[in-house]
Design a protein around this motif. Structure first.
Motif, PDB file in Angstrom:
ATOM      1  N   TYR A  26       0.860  -1.184   0.000  1.00  0.00           N
ATOM      2  CA  TYR A  26       0.000   0.000   0.000  1.00  0.00           C
ATOM      3  C   TYR A  26       0.898   1.236   0.000  1.00  0.00           C
ATOM      4  O   TYR A  26       1.734   1.398   0.891  1.00  0.00           O
ATOM      5  CB  TYR A  26      -0.899   0.002   1.236  1.00  0.00           C
ATOM      6  CG  TYR A  26      -2.074  -0.946   1.136  1.00  0.00           C
ATOM      7  CD1 TYR A  26      -3.365  -0.451   0.965  1.00  0.00           C
ATOM      8  CD2 TYR A  26      -1.913  -2.321   1.214  1.00  0.00           C
ATOM      9  CE1 TYR A  26      -4.453  -1.307   0.877  1.00  0.00           C
ATOM     10  CE2 TYR A  26      -2.984  -3.183   1.122  1.00  0.00           C
ATOM     11  CZ  TYR A  26      -4.253  -2.670   0.959  1.00  0.00           C
ATOM     12  OH  TYR A  26      -5.323  -3.525   0.871  1.00  0.00           O
ATOM     13  N   PRO A  28       1.563   5.350   0.173  1.00  0.00           N
ATOM     14  CA  PRO A  28       0.948   6.524   0.796  1.00  0.00           C
ATOM     15  C   PRO A  28       0.306   7.409  -0.264  1.00  0.00           C
ATOM     16  O   PRO A  28       0.795   7.488  -1.396  1.00  0.00           O
ATOM     17  CB  PRO A  28       2.109   7.234   1.496  1.00  0.00           C
ATOM     18  CG  PRO A  28       3.356   6.611   0.982  1.00  0.00           C
ATOM     19  CD  PRO A  28       3.011   5.306   0.354  1.00  0.00           C
ATOM     20  N   PHE A  86      -3.625   3.311   7.625  1.00  0.00           N
ATOM     21  CA  PHE A  86      -3.478   3.157   6.173  1.00  0.00           C
ATOM     22  C   PHE A  86      -4.615   3.829   5.408  1.00  0.00           C
ATOM     23  O   PHE A  86      -4.867   3.512   4.250  1.00  0.00           O
ATOM     24  CB  PHE A  86      -3.332   1.677   5.789  1.00  0.00           C
ATOM     25  CG  PHE A  86      -4.488   0.802   6.200  1.00  0.00           C
ATOM     26  CD1 PHE A  86      -5.503   0.498   5.305  1.00  0.00           C
ATOM     27  CD2 PHE A  86      -4.542   0.256   7.467  1.00  0.00           C
ATOM     28  CE1 PHE A  86      -6.562  -0.317   5.672  1.00  0.00           C
ATOM     29  CE2 PHE A  86      -5.589  -0.561   7.846  1.00  0.00           C
ATOM     30  CZ  PHE A  86      -6.602  -0.850   6.950  1.00  0.00           C
ATOM     31  N   TYR A  89      -4.257   5.017   1.635  1.00  0.00           N
ATOM     32  CA  TYR A  89      -3.131   4.360   0.969  1.00  0.00           C
ATOM     33  C   TYR A  89      -3.681   3.557  -0.209  1.00  0.00           C
ATOM     34  O   TYR A  89      -4.819   3.080  -0.160  1.00  0.00           O
ATOM     35  CB  TYR A  89      -2.400   3.428   1.934  1.00  0.00           C
ATOM     36  CG  TYR A  89      -1.377   4.119   2.810  1.00  0.00           C
ATOM     37  CD1 TYR A  89      -0.069   3.664   2.845  1.00  0.00           C
ATOM     38  CD2 TYR A  89      -1.709   5.205   3.603  1.00  0.00           C
ATOM     39  CE1 TYR A  89       0.889   4.273   3.652  1.00  0.00           C
ATOM     40  CE2 TYR A  89      -0.767   5.830   4.409  1.00  0.00           C
ATOM     41  CZ  TYR A  89       0.529   5.358   4.423  1.00  0.00           C
ATOM     42  OH  TYR A  89       1.471   5.969   5.212  1.00  0.00           O
TER      43      TYR A  89
END
Length: 100
Positions: A26, A28, A86, A89
């Motif tokens: 994942y 950013p 997350f 992401y």
């Protein structure tokens, strides 16, 4: 690391900035080139991560539907399980190569 479709770089960030979840990297949100992504109407909700937003991946004339995804508001329990927030992401499906 880079997410690439052919010769097009879709996202680029240092390995320490990425999060690995269930075998997927994942990226950013600030590392993703949003001009290559288009929101998809495909609905999906992961039982442990929450509501997912699918994205089409675009490079030149090539458009691959639902080959990227993000969790805009993952469940708090999912953030605890992963160990990092997350939210937003972006992960990519197999046609997109993630390379060092």
């Amino acid at each position: 690391m880079k997410a690439m479709l052919g010769d097009t770089v879709l996202a680029e960030a240092g390995r320490d900035e990425l999060i690995s979840i269930e075998g997927n990297w994942y990226f950013p949100p600030t590392s993703v080139k949003s001009e290559h992504l288009v929101h998809s109407p495909t609905p999906y909700a992961c039982p442990w991560k929450g509501a997912c937003q699918y994205l089409a991946v675009q490079s030149g004339d090539v458009v691959l539907e639902d080959r990227a995804w993000t969790y805009p508001e993952p469940y708090p329990a999912a953030i605890r399980r992963v160990g990092r927030d997350f939210s937003d992401y972006v992960a990519f499906w197999k046609e997109v190569r993630v390379v060092d």
